[in-house]
Design a protein around this motif. Structure first.
Motif, PDB file in Angstrom:
ATOM      1  N   UNK A  99       0.952  -8.913  -7.412  1.00 59.05           N
ATOM      2  CA  UNK A  99       1.086  -8.519  -6.004  1.00 59.05           C
ATOM      3  C   UNK A  99       2.478  -7.943  -5.794  1.00 59.05           C
ATOM      4  N   UNK A 100       2.536  -6.749  -5.226  1.00 62.29           N
ATOM      5  CA  UNK A 100       3.824  -6.077  -5.035  1.00 62.29           C
ATOM      6  C   UNK A 100       4.493  -6.502  -3.741  1.00 62.29           C
ATOM      7  N   UNK A 134       6.598   1.935  -4.578  1.00 68.06           N
ATOM      8  CA  UNK A 134       6.788   2.250  -3.159  1.00 68.06           C
ATOM      9  C   UNK A 134       5.481   2.173  -2.373  1.00 68.06           C
ATOM     10  N   UNK A 135       4.333   2.361  -3.044  1.00 73.70           N
ATOM     11  CA  UNK A 135       3.057   2.367  -2.324  1.00 73.70           C
ATOM     12  C   UNK A 135       2.644   0.949  -1.923  1.00 73.70           C
ATOM     13  N   UNK A 136       2.997  -0.017  -2.740  1.00 72.06           N
ATOM     14  CA  UNK A 136       2.530  -1.384  -2.500  1.00 72.06           C
ATOM     15  C   UNK A 136       3.195  -2.041  -1.303  1.00 72.06           C
ATOM     16  N   UNK A 192      -6.227  -0.008  -5.025  1.00 62.03           N
ATOM     17  CA  UNK A 192      -5.579  -1.125  -5.722  1.00 62.03           C
ATOM     18  C   UNK A 192      -5.037  -2.174  -4.771  1.00 62.03           C
ATOM     19  N   UNK A 193      -5.164  -1.928  -3.471  1.00 59.50           N
ATOM     20  CA  UNK A 193      -4.597  -2.871  -2.518  1.00 59.50           C
ATOM     21  C   UNK A 193      -3.081  -2.873  -2.616  1.00 59.50           C
ATOM     22  N   UNK A 194      -2.470  -4.063  -2.638  1.00 55.07           N
ATOM     23  CA  UNK A 194      -1.021  -4.193  -2.790  1.00 55.07           C
ATOM     24  C   UNK A 194      -0.645  -4.678  -4.185  1.00 55.07           C
ATOM     25  N   UNK A 220      13.986  -3.133  -2.899  1.00 54.86           N
ATOM     26  CA  UNK A 220      13.820  -3.127  -1.447  1.00 54.86           C
ATOM     27  C   UNK A 220      12.560  -3.911  -1.130  1.00 54.86           C
ATOM     28  N   UNK A 221      12.718  -5.032  -0.453  1.00 48.93           N
ATOM     29  CA  UNK A 221      11.582  -5.919  -0.214  1.00 48.93           C
ATOM     30  C   UNK A 221      10.692  -5.377   0.894  1.00 48.93           C
ATOM     31  N   UNK A 222       9.462  -5.840   0.885  1.00 46.08           N
ATOM     32  CA  UNK A 222       8.468  -5.421   1.868  1.00 46.08           C
ATOM     33  C   UNK A 222       8.841  -5.902   3.267  1.00 46.08           C
TER      34      UNK A 222
END
Length: 696
Positions: free
Chosen positions: A412-413, A446-448, A457-459, A476-478
């Motif tokens: 999980x990203x 960057x997409x996740x 693929x979801x996250x 860089x955190x979500x």
């Protein structure tokens, strides 16, 4: 062949000639440009020197003031070292007398220039720099610094006339400028990039000056006692080995250094003066030793603290690994990671180091260091600068060792990565096959962190990425990105659109995802619309409830008012009945008195009475008079008529007319009461309708 060769040679010559002419023109233009620049620079210099000295003020935070303080170090140190040297070592003073006098008066000129600069140096008053020369002059002339500077420039050189040119001790007042040296060193310590090294150097300068003064005093005391009189004093100068000037100074300096450092065996003193000198030196040596140890200890401590701030402390980690019996391979990897940080000066705690700075300065530092790297990320290109400045503060440096996985496929990203230095490989699940190599300024993940709907693929991560060597990355955190984008909705839509385009190129975006997203947006808009309508209805309901409460209060007040009016009407009716009874009695008395009235008058009065009765009857019918009152009036009229026929008189007609007026007044009053009741009934009907509407 010869002709073609001659032609080619001639063509080359012409080409060279043209190039030479062009070069000559260019050189002339360059010379003219240089001359113009020189003229401009000369004019600029003249303009710079064309200063109004009466309005000239210096900012103490400017570079000029800092450079001037550094220049003032030299005359202060010169006077601190040379005055005592020339006083004690007379041979040195006489041998280089012209040099010393020249340097003396040059230092005096610098002292005088320093006073002029100090007069024009501004100061802060309530955070504002005062540049008024009159105020600056007044402040300086009334300060202690002025009297100290003035005393340091007193012309004590005239005392040479009395004591001779070989007595430079008359210039001892020049040492009053030592505070200027302290100010200069403190200012340099705040500006230097190596403060610990500067502190050690400053301490060594102080120790050198102290040993120098002690060496000069030792030589002077030896001359007072007698050179070579014992083993403690300076040897006799008749020995050629100790007669040279350099030997004299170096021997005395070495002897003083031995005393202050307590290193080596010094000869025992023999005389009282020698004992006193040694006692004073030993006491000073204790202070010098303590200052050296303390300063060196502070430097070492500050260096250790600096390392702890810049780099993570390795000792607690080592203790933890030993206590839990971690495998040797893992411990070696951890040790190599720490070693890489220390050798290559990799800073991992930037936020902790800069946390004491204001936010705007911290932002400027982060922008100058990390903004070029962040602006290379495709999804952040063409974003507004304020967004990038917010994101720059959220970047976290990370270091990965060789062979370490940054992320694995299916994870999980929670953050994206930007490569600052090093190389990473995109590998297959077996860890051997390499699909691509990512280098400096590349990015991934960057997409996740954008939560794009329709992402197949979801996250989760779609590839395995492993560090080939030591790699420096920014993460860089979500959560940080979400917090920043919450304040920039336009940028959020822009980034989502870019991420959707990237997924479309990769074939990772579901087509139904866009429809679902559109339907979701429609549902959201409907929900928003219903929420707004619900809020409007709640507002209307609250307003109607307030109106209901106000109308209820008004109805209660109206009912109370009507109750009071009804009570008043009952009282008035009772009083009216009492008045009618009294009028009837008076009428009977009048009939007895008017029995002798003539018949003609009785006939006229009866006619008028009949007409009045008819009018009263009509008024009673129009005002809805009660039947009992009508009967009473009719009976009274008949009786009066009969009596009038039998006994005509003057009082009967007047009494009947008076009764008719009273009946008219009562009729009008009853009609007004009817109107008020009708109005009350209409108001009650309206309030009942409102209540029914609210209940619905």
């Amino acid at each position: 062949m010869d002709e073609t060769g001659d032609v080619s040679i001639g063509g080359n010559q012409w080409q060279r000639l043209l190039r030479w002419q062009r070069g000559k023109k260019v050189s002339k233009e360059g010379e003219d440009g240089v001359k113009d620049e020189e003229k401009g620079n000369a004019n600029l210099k003249l303009w710079k020197w064309n200063i109004n000295w009466n309005e000239w003020a210096i900012d103490p935070a400017e570079q000029f003031y800092y450079v001037w303080l550094q220049v003032m170090i030299f005359p202060v140190i010169y006077n601190s070292v040379i005055i005592i040297l020339r006083t004690c070592f007379t041979m040195i003073a006489i041998s280089y007398l012209p040099v010393w006098l020249t340097l003396d008066y040059l230092a005096d000129l610098m002292y005088l220039a320093d006073m002029l600069i100090t007069v024009h140096t501004g100061y802060l008053d309530q955070g504002m720099l005062v540049r008024d020369v009159a105020q600056l002059r007044k402040r300086y002339l009334h300060s202690n610094n002025f009297f100290r500077d003035l005393a340091s420039l007193l012309p004590t050189d005239f005392l040479y006339i009395a004591f001779g040119i070989q007595a430079p001790l008359v210039r001892i007042n020049r040492l009053l400028r030592i505070p200027r040296l302290t100010e200069a060193l403190d200012r340099m310590e705040t500006r230097t990039s190596y403060p610990n090294t500067f502190r050690i150097s400053k301490l060594m300068i102080y120790i050198f000056v102290l040993i120098h003064w002690n060496a000069c005093l030792y030589f002077a005391l030896s001359g007072y006692i007698g050179f070579g009189s014992d083993r403690w004093v300076y040897p006799n100068m008749t020995d050629p080995a100790f007669a040279a000037m350099r030997r004299q100074y170096f021997y005395c300096f070495w002897f003083s250094a031995q005393i202050f450092t307590t290193v080596g065996d010094t000869p025992l003193p023999k005389r009282e003066e020698e004992y006193l000198f040694m006692i004073a030196d030993l006491l000073i040596a204790v202070l010098v030793f303590a200052s050296i140890v303390g300063n060196v200890g502070n430097v070492i401590t500050s260096l250790r603290d600096r390392d702890n701030v810049f780099f993570p402390d390795h000792e607690p980690v080592k203790a933890y690994l030993r206590s839990h019996h971690i495998s040797k391979e893992l411990r070696q990897r951890i040790d190599s990671w720490y070693q890489h940080l220390h050798i290559n000066k990799k800073i991992m705690r930037e936020n902790e180091i800069l946390e004491h700075l204001p936010v705007h300065l911290r932002t400027e530092i982060a922008v100058s260091v990390h903004l070029p790297t962040l602006s290379k990320v495709a999804i952040f290109q063409s974003c507004e600068k304020s967004l990038l400045e917010e994101l720059v503060l959220k970047l976290t440096p990370q270091v990965f060792s060789p062979g370490e996985y940054v992320c694995r496929k299916g994870d999980v990203g929670h953050e994206m990565y930007i490569i600052r230095e090093g190389k990473l490989a995109v590998v297959a699940d077996d860890g051997v096959t390499e699909f691509a190599v990512l280098g400096e300024s590349s990015f991934f993940g960057e997409i996740s962190i954008l939560n794009i709907k329709g992402n197949k693929s979801g996250n989760r991560r779609t590839a395995n990425i492993r560090s080939i060597g030591h790699s420096d990355l920014f993460s860089l955190s979500k959560e940080d990105l979400t917090d920043v984008l919450s304040e920039f909705p336009a940028a959020k839509r822009h980034l989502e659109e870019k991420g959707r385009q990237i997924l479309t190129k990769m074939g990772m975006l579901e087509e139904s995802g866009e429809q679902e997203e559109g339907e979701a947006e429609k549902v959201e808009t409907k929900i928003d619309r219903l929420e707004t309508k619900l809020e409007i209805l709640q507002t209307n309901l609250a307003r109607l409830m307030a109106e209901l409460e106000s109308s209820h209060c008004k109805m209660q007040a109206r009912v109370e008012q009507l109750e009071w009016e009804v009570v008043g009407w009952e009282r008035e009716e009772a009083e009216g009945e009492a008045d009618e009874g009294s009028d009837a009695e008076e009428g009977k008395q009048g009939e007895g008195e008017d029995a002798d009235v003539s018949k003609e008058g009785d006939g006229e009065r009866t006619k008028s009475t009949k007409q009045d009765v008819e009018r009263m009857m009509e008024g009673d019918k129009g005002g809805m008079k009660e039947p009992e009152d009508q009967e009473k009036t009719e009976e009274g009229g008949e009786k009066n008529g009969e009596k009038g026929d039998d006994r005509p008189g003057k009082g009967d007609g007047a009494e009947v007319a008076h009764e008719g007026e009273k009946e008219e007044e009562s009729g009008e009053r009853e009609s007004e009461e009817g109107r008020e009741k009708a109005e009350e009934d209409s108001e009650l009907g309206e309030t009942e309708q409102k209540d029914e509407g609210l209940n619905k």
